[in-house]
Design a protein around this motif. Structure first.
Motif, short mmCIF file in Angstrom:
data_model
loop_
_atom_site.label_atom_id
_atom_site.label_comp_id
_atom_site.label_asym_id
_atom_site.label_seq_id
_atom_site.Cartn_x
_atom_site.Cartn_y
_atom_site.Cartn_z
N LYS A 190 -6.43 -1.02 12.43
CA LYS A 190 -5.81 -2.22 11.86
C LYS A 190 -4.30 -2.10 11.98
N ARG A 191 -3.63 -3.20 12.30
CA ARG A 191 -2.20 -3.14 12.60
C ARG A 191 -1.34 -4.04 11.72
N ILE A 192 -1.95 -4.85 10.86
CA ILE A 192 -1.16 -5.71 9.97
C ILE A 192 -1.41 -5.24 8.54
N PHE A 193 -0.30 -4.90 7.87
CA PHE A 193 -0.35 -4.40 6.50
C PHE A 193 0.53 -5.29 5.64
N ALA A 194 -0.02 -5.80 4.54
CA ALA A 194 0.70 -6.66 3.60
C ALA A 194 0.94 -5.88 2.31
N SER A 252 6.95 5.57 22.24
CA SER A 252 6.14 5.09 23.36
C SER A 252 6.75 3.87 24.04
N GLY A 253 7.76 3.26 23.40
CA GLY A 253 8.38 2.06 23.95
C GLY A 253 7.90 0.77 23.32
N SER A 254 6.77 0.82 22.62
CA SER A 254 6.27 -0.39 21.96
C SER A 254 7.06 -0.64 20.67
N SER A 255 6.83 -1.79 20.07
CA SER A 255 7.58 -2.20 18.88
C SER A 255 6.73 -2.14 17.62
N LEU A 256 7.43 -1.97 16.50
CA LEU A 256 6.88 -2.12 15.15
C LEU A 256 7.73 -3.17 14.47
N PHE A 257 7.13 -3.98 13.61
CA PHE A 257 7.90 -4.99 12.90
C PHE A 257 7.79 -4.78 11.40
N HIS A 258 8.95 -4.79 10.75
CA HIS A 258 9.06 -4.70 9.30
C HIS A 258 9.58 -6.05 8.85
N ILE A 259 8.75 -6.79 8.15
CA ILE A 259 9.06 -8.17 7.77
C ILE A 259 9.17 -8.24 6.24
N ASP A 260 10.27 -8.79 5.76
CA ASP A 260 10.49 -8.94 4.33
C ASP A 260 10.62 -10.42 4.02
N GLY A 313 8.84 -17.28 13.31
CA GLY A 313 7.82 -16.88 14.27
C GLY A 313 6.71 -16.03 13.70
N ILE A 314 6.39 -16.20 12.42
CA ILE A 314 5.39 -15.36 11.77
C ILE A 314 4.06 -15.40 12.49
N ASP A 315 3.70 -16.56 13.04
CA ASP A 315 2.41 -16.67 13.73
C ASP A 315 2.36 -15.75 14.95
N GLU A 316 3.49 -15.58 15.62
CA GLU A 316 3.53 -14.68 16.79
C GLU A 316 3.38 -13.22 16.37
N TYR A 317 4.00 -12.84 15.25
CA TYR A 317 3.87 -11.48 14.76
C TYR A 317 2.42 -11.19 14.37
N LEU A 318 1.77 -12.17 13.74
CA LEU A 318 0.41 -11.96 13.24
C LEU A 318 -0.64 -11.97 14.34
N ILE A 345 2.68 -16.36 2.74
CA ILE A 345 1.89 -16.56 3.97
C ILE A 345 0.46 -16.06 3.81
N GLU A 346 0.02 -15.87 2.59
CA GLU A 346 -1.31 -15.31 2.33
C GLU A 346 -2.41 -16.01 3.13
N LYS A 347 -2.35 -17.33 3.21
CA LYS A 347 -3.38 -18.09 3.92
C LYS A 347 -3.32 -17.88 5.43
N LEU A 348 -2.20 -17.40 5.94
CA LEU A 348 -2.03 -17.20 7.38
C LEU A 348 -2.46 -15.80 7.83
N LEU A 349 -2.59 -14.88 6.89
CA LEU A 349 -2.89 -13.50 7.24
C LEU A 349 -4.30 -13.39 7.83
N PRO A 350 -4.43 -12.66 8.93
CA PRO A 350 -5.75 -12.47 9.52
C PRO A 350 -6.68 -11.75 8.54
N GLU A 351 -7.97 -11.97 8.69
CA GLU A 351 -8.97 -11.38 7.81
C GLU A 351 -8.88 -9.86 7.77
N GLU A 352 -8.51 -9.25 8.89
CA GLU A 352 -8.46 -7.78 8.96
C GLU A 352 -7.18 -7.17 8.41
N THR A 353 -6.33 -7.97 7.80
CA THR A 353 -5.09 -7.46 7.20
C THR A 353 -5.41 -6.43 6.13
#
Length: 138
Positions: A26-30, A71-79, A93-98, A112-120
């Protein structure tokens, strides 16, 4: 559900390793919890564990910080503390991050609770009696 108790700052690295291991791919943490409960500290430790080397401060004013992994990939810290309407989240651009392939660690996700994917992965932080940090993870 998983609960982690962090009694000392030196215990943070092992706690984030457990968190990542428990939630595997899993890659999205709230992260939710009161001001000063340690959301930013835990997220910075997660980013370090995942190989980010260019971390700065909390993105409270910039809203999104992008960190590069070794590795060259990105991590995003969103506040989202300063976001007041869902439309403002779309403006950043929250939809692109998610929906992207990068790791995203989100503070104050309520707007953005309603926008978070089920696997968050939802992490609720609280401060215990002896100033320890209690992480309840779903």
């Amino acid at each position: 559900m998983m609960e982690l108790i962090i009694r000392h700052k030196k215990d943070i690295p092992s706690a984030v390793k457990k968190l990542l291991k428990f939630h595997g791919d899993k890659r999205i943490f709230a992260f939710d919890g009161p001001m000063g409960s340690g959301k930013t500290t835990i997220i910075k430790a997660l980013c370090r564990e995942l190989g980010a080397s260019d971390m700065t401060s909390s993105p409270t004013f910039t809203i999104v910080n992008e960190y590069r992994r070794q590795s060259g990939s990105s991590l995003f810290h969103i506040d989202l503390y300063r976001i007041r309407k869902t439309e403002e989240a779309f403006d950043i651009g929250i939809d692109e991050y998610l929906t992207g392939a990068s790791w995203c660690f989100i503070e104050w996700p309520g707007i953005i609770e309603k926008l978070l994917p089920e696997e968050t992965v939802h992490v609720n932080l609280s401060v215990g009696e002896n100033d320890e940090r209690i992480l309840r993870i779903v």
